[in-house]
Design a protein around this motif. Sequence first.
Motif, mmCIF file in Angstrom:
data_model
loop_
_atom_site.group_PDB
_atom_site.id
_atom_site.type_symbol
_atom_site.label_atom_id
_atom_site.label_comp_id
_atom_site.label_asym_id
_atom_site.label_seq_id
_atom_site.Cartn_x
_atom_site.Cartn_y
_atom_site.Cartn_z
ATOM 1 N N LEU A 287 0.847 -1.188 0.000
ATOM 2 C CA LEU A 287 0.000 0.000 0.000
ATOM 3 C C LEU A 287 0.886 1.243 0.000
ATOM 4 O O LEU A 287 1.548 1.547 0.987
ATOM 5 N N PHE A 288 0.898 1.946 -1.121
ATOM 6 C CA PHE A 288 1.687 3.170 -1.253
ATOM 7 C C PHE A 288 0.771 4.378 -1.074
ATOM 8 O O PHE A 288 0.030 4.746 -1.985
ATOM 9 N N ASN A 289 0.818 4.980 0.111
ATOM 10 C CA ASN A 289 0.075 6.220 0.359
ATOM 11 C C ASN A 289 0.945 7.368 -0.162
ATOM 12 O O ASN A 289 1.727 7.975 0.577
ATOM 13 N N VAL B 207 2.897 -1.135 4.278
ATOM 14 C CA VAL B 207 2.437 0.230 4.027
ATOM 15 C C VAL B 207 3.644 1.141 3.836
ATOM 16 O O VAL B 207 4.570 1.133 4.650
ATOM 17 N N ILE B 208 3.630 1.912 2.754
ATOM 18 C CA ILE B 208 4.685 2.895 2.491
ATOM 19 C C ILE B 208 4.040 4.269 2.463
ATOM 20 O O ILE B 208 3.293 4.599 1.530
ATOM 21 N N ASN B 209 4.298 5.060 3.473
ATOM 22 C CA ASN B 209 3.745 6.411 3.550
ATOM 23 C C ASN B 209 4.764 7.409 3.003
ATOM 24 O O ASN B 209 5.858 7.553 3.562
ATOM 25 N N VAL B 210 4.425 8.065 1.908
ATOM 26 C CA VAL B 210 5.351 9.031 1.317
ATOM 27 C C VAL B 210 5.261 10.338 2.100
ATOM 28 O O VAL B 210 4.222 11.003 2.134
ATOM 29 N N ILE C 37 5.185 -1.130 8.270
ATOM 30 C CA ILE C 37 4.818 0.217 7.843
ATOM 31 C C ILE C 37 6.045 1.108 7.929
ATOM 32 O O ILE C 37 6.737 1.128 8.947
ATOM 33 N N ILE C 38 6.356 1.790 6.838
ATOM 34 C CA ILE C 38 7.515 2.684 6.812
ATOM 35 C C ILE C 38 7.122 4.034 6.226
ATOM 36 O O ILE C 38 6.097 4.171 5.564
ATOM 37 N N GLY C 39 7.958 5.018 6.491
ATOM 38 C CA GLY C 39 7.829 6.307 5.831
ATOM 39 C C GLY C 39 8.924 6.419 4.788
ATOM 40 O O GLY C 39 9.979 5.781 4.906
ATOM 41 N N PHE C 40 8.682 7.204 3.757
ATOM 42 C CA PHE C 40 9.700 7.404 2.719
ATOM 43 C C PHE C 40 9.702 8.868 2.302
ATOM 44 O O PHE C 40 8.698 9.394 1.834
ATOM 45 N N SER C 41 10.846 9.517 2.506
ATOM 46 C CA SER C 41 11.017 10.916 2.129
ATOM 47 C C SER C 41 11.790 10.965 0.814
ATOM 48 O O SER C 41 12.977 10.643 0.781
#
Length: 253
Positions: free
Chosen positions: A84-86, A136-139, A181-185
């Motif tokens: 899941l790419f948010n 989950v990848i939260n941009v 679940i990770i964040g990606f900047s």
Amino acid sequence: MKYAIITGASKGLGESIAKHLLQEQIAVVSVSRTENEELKNIAISKGMDYKHISCNLSLETEIQEVFMEIAHCLFEKNPTEILLFNNAGVIEPIQKVGNLDQTPIIRNIKVNLIAPILITNLFLSKAQLTNTKVTVINVTSGAAVRSIEGWSVYCSSKAGLNMFTQTTAIEQAELKTENTIIGFSPGIMDTGMQETIRSSSEAAFKELEKFKEFKEKNLLLETDAVASRLIDLVLRGTPESGRVYHIKELLES
């Protein structure tokens, strides 16, 4: 089989993520207000499962309806993993506090923060009843950890997304799930968002000239290069749940 859902897949980083995933033979569900015809053609040429669904991420009722349908369809297939790419996000309003308009404030928070929370909550809820792993990848953005004049709403929504990412990771670990679940900047990329930033006024955004220079001096990252590193991390790396990754780390590794 793995399935990927990408919000904001019609352009920019979302489009590049979708292209890379189709190359990796991963089925893609594109969610945005308009469809990218090139993605559809790539999927057809590769014989890949691809679907576009229109959704306005600033409308909570629409989010619930659309993503309930997506979740029902995907979990029914018993996939090994759902990615899941948010990714969808908005920068506006670019303005100092005291001069902000209400409507863009609310839209920013809804798209950048509320939508990812609602979507993630829905998929992790469904995952409890299945053997499917959800990643989950939260941009997010560097603006989540740096105060930028004129970007108070954007900085706040992305900071909230980082905290949501980290807190959810702690909860999933406590529940002993396989979910990640990770964040990606992604850094400063050559996208429509940068065009919006460059078209703002210096009175509203103090760093305007610096951002214009990024474009003039060809310092903006290409979305394909950024997406390639992210997909490598997600598919072939071992992402640490709760961590916010920055593109600089991935480019240097």
